[in-house]
Design an enzyme around this catalytic site. Structure first.
Site, PDB file in Angstrom:
ATOM      1  N   ASP A 265      20.704  46.904  11.900  1.00 44.19           N
ATOM      2  CA  ASP A 265      19.922  45.750  11.473  1.00 44.19           C
ATOM      3  C   ASP A 265      20.601  45.154  10.224  1.00 44.19           C
ATOM      4  O   ASP A 265      21.555  45.727   9.666  1.00 44.19           O
ATOM      5  CB  ASP A 265      18.455  46.126  11.218  1.00 44.19           C
ATOM      6  CG  ASP A 265      17.541  44.901  11.338  1.00 44.19           C
ATOM      7  OD1 ASP A 265      18.056  43.763  11.300  1.00 44.19           O
ATOM      8  OD2 ASP A 265      16.314  45.066  11.457  1.00 44.19           O
TER       9      ASP A 265
HETATM   10  C1  BGC Z   1      15.413  41.767  11.369  1.00 49.27           C
HETATM   11  C2  BGC Z   1      15.937  41.797  12.791  1.00 49.27           C
HETATM   12  C3  BGC Z   1      16.733  40.559  13.084  1.00 49.27           C
HETATM   13  C4  BGC Z   1      17.857  40.464  12.067  1.00 49.27           C
HETATM   14  C5  BGC Z   1      18.791  39.307  12.291  1.00 49.27           C
HETATM   15  C6  BGC Z   1      16.504  41.447  10.373  1.00 49.27           C
HETATM   16  O1  BGC Z   1      15.981  41.217   9.103  1.00 49.27           O
HETATM   17  O2  BGC Z   1      14.824  43.006  11.064  1.00 49.27           O
HETATM   18  O3  BGC Z   1      14.877  41.945  13.688  1.00 49.27           O
HETATM   19  O4  BGC Z   1      17.208  40.581  14.394  1.00 49.27           O
HETATM   20  O5  BGC Z   1      17.285  40.366  10.766  1.00 49.27           O
HETATM   21  O6  BGC Z   1      18.201  38.111  11.984  1.00 49.27           O
END
Ligand code: BGC
Length: 719
Positions: A265
């Protein structure tokens, strides 16, 4: 078998180039926007312009023309001609916005769920998006967590069916095909169990709970063919998921046989330092690569440390190659080496975005996602004539996006007021105290506004009250300790109730709110969630009865925050409460019932259904049957829910678990028999230790009904 051209590429790449291939950055770093001086951001991440030529993927280019420009530039600069992957958060639609995922799960209509993803994939593909960071399969039991809006709710079975259909809709048979995108499911694992509902907080789940409730949804995503997985921010058994060898190697790759790409993530590799399991970026990179993580999103420890780690014998180059091969194979599987632009087409993109067919699909899914929570004296459906009042901050608001709205644009959204007026031009709607979303938050004195609203609504017996939480208070980093409506909104409802109005409350929210007071003061309560572009039209369909509501809750609604977590598939405890009056050293609260206000699976229809005759219909095939009758004079859709309880086993089993559901249309007075075949998979569970499910013979309770608290049951011995 890896294709020779991929092996050859890997052979030619330097370690730093390989690390760049395993790095994902936002468009800011690619020097696309003329007004951005990239040297600052590059310097902060210890990158140079040369590195950018080798980056493997970009996070979030939501513009077809811009992506074409970026891909063209990248291919000119990358000496191996390796195309970029474009990965985006398309969570409930790209330009045509569908209801938030939690709402879509409440439709219990898996074909509708699939359709939403088909539309989102088409719009995304023409936009130049290759991978969507959806669906999220995190089980949620705590509505204080803002991200419950992105999840399919509290149940493992419903959640698994939901992610399967989202994946089928996005990827079709093959994400390489036109109008399809690849899926990255998330967040492996257990992110929904953040302590106290506080985002990014510690997760502590026993292995049994993890295996029984949380992991199966991600496993369903793997079985459905998702090409990527994203790790979660949290720890699993004290080790952050991003560096958790057991999770990524033993379970994901070993037990489940996942051969796709695993991405961290956002910044999660770096965050293992704050978690306290790595002293610095070098150790964070070493642990991530050893655990099997392929792509690092938005931090750059792979890029800056992998070559040094290999030189110091602290990382294995063959292991790094494995990840590079996986990323290159993903590009190849999506057809990018043949056509690096895939479907990207600015003109087609304009054509399909928000086209009438897509809007119609969004309206159909939206009306199926609405849940009717209360309807006393048949106050709903409304007549299309006469006079009605309309109040509250969501009455005229088009800000009904919820979180993760991608490219949804407010002015294209249909407000409740607009939807009502279009559907019922002869109905006189008197609007007051509308449109101010600030009223969804506490603060300010609304006494004068409320008094004026009462004066204006004097001629109306019935008032629609459109209230809820601010749309920006739902989603990532939106945890709350209070789930009450703001005091302003409560004062409005109180005043209307004291004035003797028939109140129909419509709740806009991304999570279950505390609705006990609303319930008590309203004749009808409608859970609207955040429904997308067609919000107002879909609500009008339901309120006027042009669509008979069929939504059922995918998440329990607590009476109060103090009850959380409250979910239906709990264990029994040694001292279960026998009745609400039973307070004598049993598991209960002194000041509240144990049961939620609205349980899992609950939702009303304008029709009424009755269940009878539940029996084991065929001993040989272990088929159970139940009769369902529409005992009303309107046609309706019932969601028949089947639950099972294993009465005595080697470990405590939930008081009930959803194992099957089926939606059935029943005309007024019609009766149908429905069946469920008991399978080993439904009856088996994870024993005290081990990774294999096992069946233990004994007594099982089989239940069928309208929702988790309204069930008819039989007990049978199964061996
Ligand atoms: C979130 C994810 C997301 C990623 C990219 C993160 O902060 O937890 O779910 O896909 O950002 O935007």
């Amino acid at each position: 078998m890896t294709k020779p051209f991929i092996l050859d590429l890997v052979k030619r790449m330097s370690l730093r180039e390989k690390a760049a291939q395993l790095t994902q950055l936002t468009p800011l770093y690619f020097g696309l926007d003329d007004d951005v001086d990239v040297t600052g951001p590059l310097g902060e991440k210890k990158l140079n312009a040369e590195d950018i030529k080798h980056i493997g993927s970009v996070l979030g280019v939501y513009d077809a023309a811009k992506f074409m420009k970026l891909q063209r530039k990248h291919l000119q600069e990358n000496p191996y001609g390796i195309p970029l992957l474009n990965m985006c958060d398309v969570t409930h639609g790209l330009r045509t916005i569908f209801p938030i995922p939690l709402a879509m799960a409440c439709s219990w209509d898996m074909e509708a769920v699939r359709q939403s993803a088909v539309v989102a994939a088409r719009e995304s593909a023409y936009m130049g998006i290759h991978i969507t960071y959806s669906p999220m399969g995190d089980v949620v039991r705590d509505p204080r967590w803002g991200r419950v809006m992105e999840s399919p709710g509290e149940d493992t079975h419903l959640g698994s069916r939901f992610v399967e259909q989202m994946i089928a809709g996005y990827q079709g048979d093959d994400p390489r095909q036109p109008e399809r995108v690849g899926v990255c499911f998330k967040h492996l694992a257990g992110y929904g169990a953040a302590e106290g509902g506080r985002d990014y907080n510690t997760v502590d789940l026993s292995r049994g709970v993890l295996r029984e409730y949380h992991l199966p949804i991600y496993y369903a995503a793997v079985c459905a063919g998702a090409v990527m997985a994203m790790t979660s921010f949290n720890t699993i058994e004290r080790v952050p998921a991003t560096v958790n060898r057991w999770l990524l190697r033993d379970v994901l790759r070993g037990e489940w046989g996942f051969d796709g790409v695993v991405v961290s993530d956002f910044n999660a590799v770096d965050e293992v330092i704050a978690h306290g399991v790595a002293a610095d970026g070098r150790e964070a990179a070493a642990k991530s690569v050893a655990a099997g993580l392929d792509i690092e999103m938005m931090s750059t420890h792979y890029l800056n440390e992998l070559d040094k780690l290999v030189a110091a014998n602290q990382a294995d180059e063959a292991r790094i190659d494995e990840s590079v091969i996986r990323v290159l194979e993903l590009k190849d599987n999506l057809g990018l080496f043949d056509n690096p632009y895939k479907d990207c087409d600015p003109i087609k993109s304009e054509e399909v975005n928000l086209c009438p067919t897509h809007r119609q699909a969004a309206r159909e899914v939206a009306r199926k996602s609405i849940v009717l929570l209360k309807n006393d004296d048949g106050v709903l459906p409304l007549s299309k004539r006469g006079t009605i009042g309309l109040v509250g901050p969501f009455a005229e608001s088009t800000k009904v996006l919820g979180g993760w709205w991608a490219l949804g644009q407010e002015e294209e959204w249909v407000s409740l007021n607009e939807g009502l007026r279009k559907a019922a031009p002869r109905l006189e709607i008197l609007a007051a105290m509308t449109g101010e979303l600030a009223r969804t938050r506490n603060g300010g004195d609304v006494a004068d506004e409320v008094a004026y609203a009462l004066y204006k609504l004097h001629p109306c017996d019935t008032v629609l009250v459109a209230v809820g939480e601010h749309p920006e208070d739902t989603g990532e980093a939106c945890s709350k300790t209070s789930l009450q409506l703001s005091s302003n909104q409560r004062k409005l409802i109180q005043a209307l109730s004291e004035a003797g109005k028939k109140i129909i409350t419509i709740i806009f929210s991304g999570r279950p709110l505390e609705l006990a007071e609303v319930h008590a003061r309203s004749h009808a309560v409608v859970q609207a969630w955040f429904l997308g572009n067609e919000s107002g039209n879909a609500l009008a369909d339901v309120l006027f009865g042009d669509y008979n509501p069929s939504g059922r809750l995918a998440m329990s609604f607590p009476r109060s925050v103090g009850q959380i977590p409250v979910y239906y598939n709990r264990l029994n405890t040694g001292r279960p409460q026998k009745s609400e009056a039973d307070h004598d050293f049993v598991s209960c609260y002194l000041d509240s019932a144990n049961a939620p206000l609205y349980p899992f699976g609950y939702g009303l229809s304008y029709a009424r259904f009755e269940y009878s005759g539940l029996k084991l219909a065929d001993e040989q095939s272990l088929t159970v049957a139940v009769q369902v009758e529409n005992i009303s004079d309107v046609d309706g859709i019932e969601t028949v829910q089947w639950y099972i309880r294993d009465i005595a086993a080697s470990v405590s089993r939930p008081v009930k678990e959803l194992k099957h559901f089926e939606q059935v249309s029943l005309s007024a007075g019609e009766k149908k028999t429905l069946h469920m075949k008991l399978t080993n998979e439904m009856l088996a569970f994870y024993p005290e230790t081990g990774s294999e499910k096992a069946f233990e013979q004994g007594l099982f309770e089989i239940m069928a009904g309208s929702h988790s608290e309204s069930l008819t049951s039989i007990t049978i011995f199964l061996k």
